[in-house]
Design a protein around this motif. Structure first.
Motif, short mmCIF file in Angstrom:
data_model
loop_
_atom_site.label_atom_id
_atom_site.label_comp_id
_atom_site.label_asym_id
_atom_site.label_seq_id
_atom_site.Cartn_x
_atom_site.Cartn_y
_atom_site.Cartn_z
N LYS A 8 24.29 57.02 35.38
CA LYS A 8 24.65 57.74 36.34
C LYS A 8 25.26 56.96 37.29
CE LYS A 8 20.60 60.66 36.03
NZ LYS A 8 19.35 61.04 36.80
N VAL A 9 26.63 57.51 37.70
CA VAL A 9 27.12 56.81 38.80
C VAL A 9 27.51 57.54 40.08
CG1 VAL A 9 29.71 55.93 39.14
CG2 VAL A 9 28.60 55.74 36.84
N TYR A 10 27.09 56.95 41.05
CA TYR A 10 27.31 57.78 42.41
C TYR A 10 28.15 56.89 43.31
CZ TYR A 10 22.65 59.32 40.97
OH TYR A 10 21.81 59.93 40.05
N LEU A 11 29.06 58.01 43.93
CA LEU A 11 29.71 57.42 44.94
C LEU A 11 29.12 57.38 46.27
CD1 LEU A 11 32.83 56.29 45.37
CD2 LEU A 11 33.22 58.78 45.79
N VAL A 12 29.01 56.08 46.94
CA VAL A 12 28.13 56.31 48.11
C VAL A 12 28.95 55.57 49.35
CG1 VAL A 12 26.15 55.24 49.13
CG2 VAL A 12 26.22 55.66 46.76
N ARG A 15 25.67 54.92 53.05
CA ARG A 15 24.23 55.28 52.54
C ARG A 15 23.95 56.51 52.19
NH1 ARG A 15 20.18 51.47 56.25
NH2 ARG A 15 20.86 49.66 55.63
N LYS A 16 25.08 57.50 52.25
CA LYS A 16 25.03 58.97 51.53
C LYS A 16 25.74 59.12 50.45
CE LYS A 16 24.41 60.57 56.25
NZ LYS A 16 24.95 60.94 57.53
N MET A 17 25.30 59.66 49.52
CA MET A 17 26.11 60.15 48.28
C MET A 17 27.07 61.03 48.55
SD MET A 17 24.92 61.73 44.72
CE MET A 17 24.29 63.32 45.59
N VAL A 18 28.29 60.79 48.19
CA VAL A 18 29.48 61.58 48.35
C VAL A 18 29.63 62.22 47.01
CG1 VAL A 18 31.92 61.44 48.79
CG2 VAL A 18 30.44 59.80 49.88
N ALA A 19 29.66 61.73 45.71
CA ALA A 19 29.90 62.33 44.34
C ALA A 19 28.98 61.60 43.64
CB ALA A 19 31.43 62.33 44.19
N LYS A 20 28.81 62.47 42.20
CA LYS A 20 28.22 61.68 41.24
C LYS A 20 28.54 62.40 40.00
CE LYS A 20 24.16 65.30 41.25
NZ LYS A 20 22.87 65.16 41.42
N CYS A 21 28.48 61.38 38.97
CA CYS A 21 29.07 61.71 37.73
C CYS A 21 28.12 61.27 36.65
CB CYS A 21 30.19 61.09 37.30
SG CYS A 21 31.86 61.95 38.19
N LYS A 22 28.10 61.46 35.30
CA LYS A 22 27.31 60.79 34.37
C LYS A 22 27.93 60.85 33.11
CE LYS A 22 23.69 64.05 32.74
NZ LYS A 22 22.43 64.22 32.51
N THR A 23 27.69 59.73 32.10
CA THR A 23 28.14 59.62 30.96
C THR A 23 27.35 60.50 29.99
OG1 THR A 23 26.98 57.81 30.24
CG2 THR A 23 28.99 57.40 31.22
N CYS A 47 33.69 52.89 50.25
CA CYS A 47 32.60 53.30 49.47
C CYS A 47 32.11 52.21 48.47
CB CYS A 47 33.08 54.56 48.64
SG CYS A 47 33.50 56.02 49.42
N GLN A 48 30.91 52.68 47.97
CA GLN A 48 30.41 51.76 46.94
C GLN A 48 29.86 52.61 45.80
OE1 GLN A 48 26.82 50.56 48.73
NE2 GLN A 48 27.77 48.96 50.22
N LEU A 49 30.09 51.97 44.40
CA LEU A 49 29.68 52.66 43.08
C LEU A 49 28.00 52.12 43.15
CD1 LEU A 49 32.27 52.70 40.78
CD2 LEU A 49 31.61 54.60 41.89
N HIS A 50 26.94 53.16 43.06
CA HIS A 50 25.95 52.86 42.42
C HIS A 50 25.60 53.16 41.03
CE1 HIS A 50 23.95 52.19 46.44
NE2 HIS A 50 24.85 52.21 46.89
N VAL A 51 25.77 52.23 40.26
CA VAL A 51 25.73 52.52 38.69
C VAL A 51 24.15 52.34 38.30
CG1 VAL A 51 26.40 52.04 36.33
CG2 VAL A 51 27.95 51.99 38.68
N THR A 52 23.56 53.47 37.66
CA THR A 52 22.22 53.18 37.09
C THR A 52 22.15 53.42 35.72
OG1 THR A 52 21.75 55.47 37.51
CG2 THR A 52 20.87 53.64 39.29
N GLN A 65 25.36 47.56 42.01
CA GLN A 65 26.10 48.33 43.15
C GLN A 65 27.43 47.55 43.16
OE1 GLN A 65 23.78 48.47 47.00
NE2 GLN A 65 25.79 47.58 47.96
N ILE A 66 28.36 48.11 43.15
CA ILE A 66 29.89 47.67 43.01
C ILE A 66 30.49 48.08 44.50
CG2 ILE A 66 32.10 47.46 41.99
CD1 ILE A 66 30.54 48.47 39.50
N VAL A 67 31.09 47.19 45.21
CA VAL A 67 31.78 47.56 46.49
C VAL A 67 33.19 47.86 45.93
CG1 VAL A 67 32.49 46.64 48.69
CG2 VAL A 67 30.15 46.26 48.03
N LEU A 68 33.40 48.81 46.19
CA LEU A 68 35.24 49.38 45.76
C LEU A 68 36.13 48.65 46.36
CD1 LEU A 68 34.72 53.04 44.99
CD2 LEU A 68 34.53 50.99 43.17
N ASP A 69 35.87 48.36 47.67
CA ASP A 69 36.99 47.54 48.47
C ASP A 69 37.30 46.28 47.93
OD1 ASP A 69 37.49 49.83 50.23
OD2 ASP A 69 36.14 49.15 51.41
N ASP A 70 36.46 45.71 46.85
CA ASP A 70 36.29 44.30 46.52
C ASP A 70 37.08 44.47 45.03
OD1 ASP A 70 35.25 43.55 48.83
OD2 ASP A 70 33.08 43.30 47.69
#
Length: 111
Positions: A8-12, A15-23, A47-52, A65-70
């Motif tokens: 499950k991948v969340y675009l955050v 601290r607020k979820m903007v969108a989500k997807c899952k494989t 934004c950050q990706l929170h990947v579970t 947690q992946i910081v997308l700006d990085d």
């Protein structure tokens, strides 16, 4: 029996979820390879990706947690990231209808 993991991948943002997807679930393995495209239409700046990673019956396997700006997203990004355990889940974004992911600020997970 080995799990059939899925991600499950969340675009955050802020601290607020903007969108989500899952494989789709991978074959039963402890070393999954997810060769699936997950796309977000939202702006990912700041934004950050929170990947579970989850196993059968919604069993938690790890989080990153992946910081997308990085990350240079001008081309395909492939890499290995360390998964962290459930106690790393802090500052959960509000995700209606299914709980939310978290992150400890640590980079890392394999997807």
């Amino acid at each position: 029996m080995l799990p059939a993991p899925y991600v499950k991948v969340y675009l955050v943002k802020n601290r607020k979820m903007v969108a989500k997807c899952k494989t789709h679930p991978a074959r039963r393995t402890l070393d999954p390879l997810f060769q699936q495209v997950l796309q977000f239409q939202e702006n990912f700046k700041g934004c950050q990706l929170h990947v579970t990673v989850w196993g059968d019956k919604k069993s938690f396997m790890g989080v990153v947690q992946i910081v997308l700006d990085d990350v240079d997203l001008s081309s395909t990004v492939m890499g290995w990231y360390k998964l962290f355990n459930e106690c790393s889940l802090i500052n959960l974004p509000n995700a209606k209808g299914g709980g939310g992911p978290g992150g400890s600020g640590h980079p890392g997970s394999h997807h």
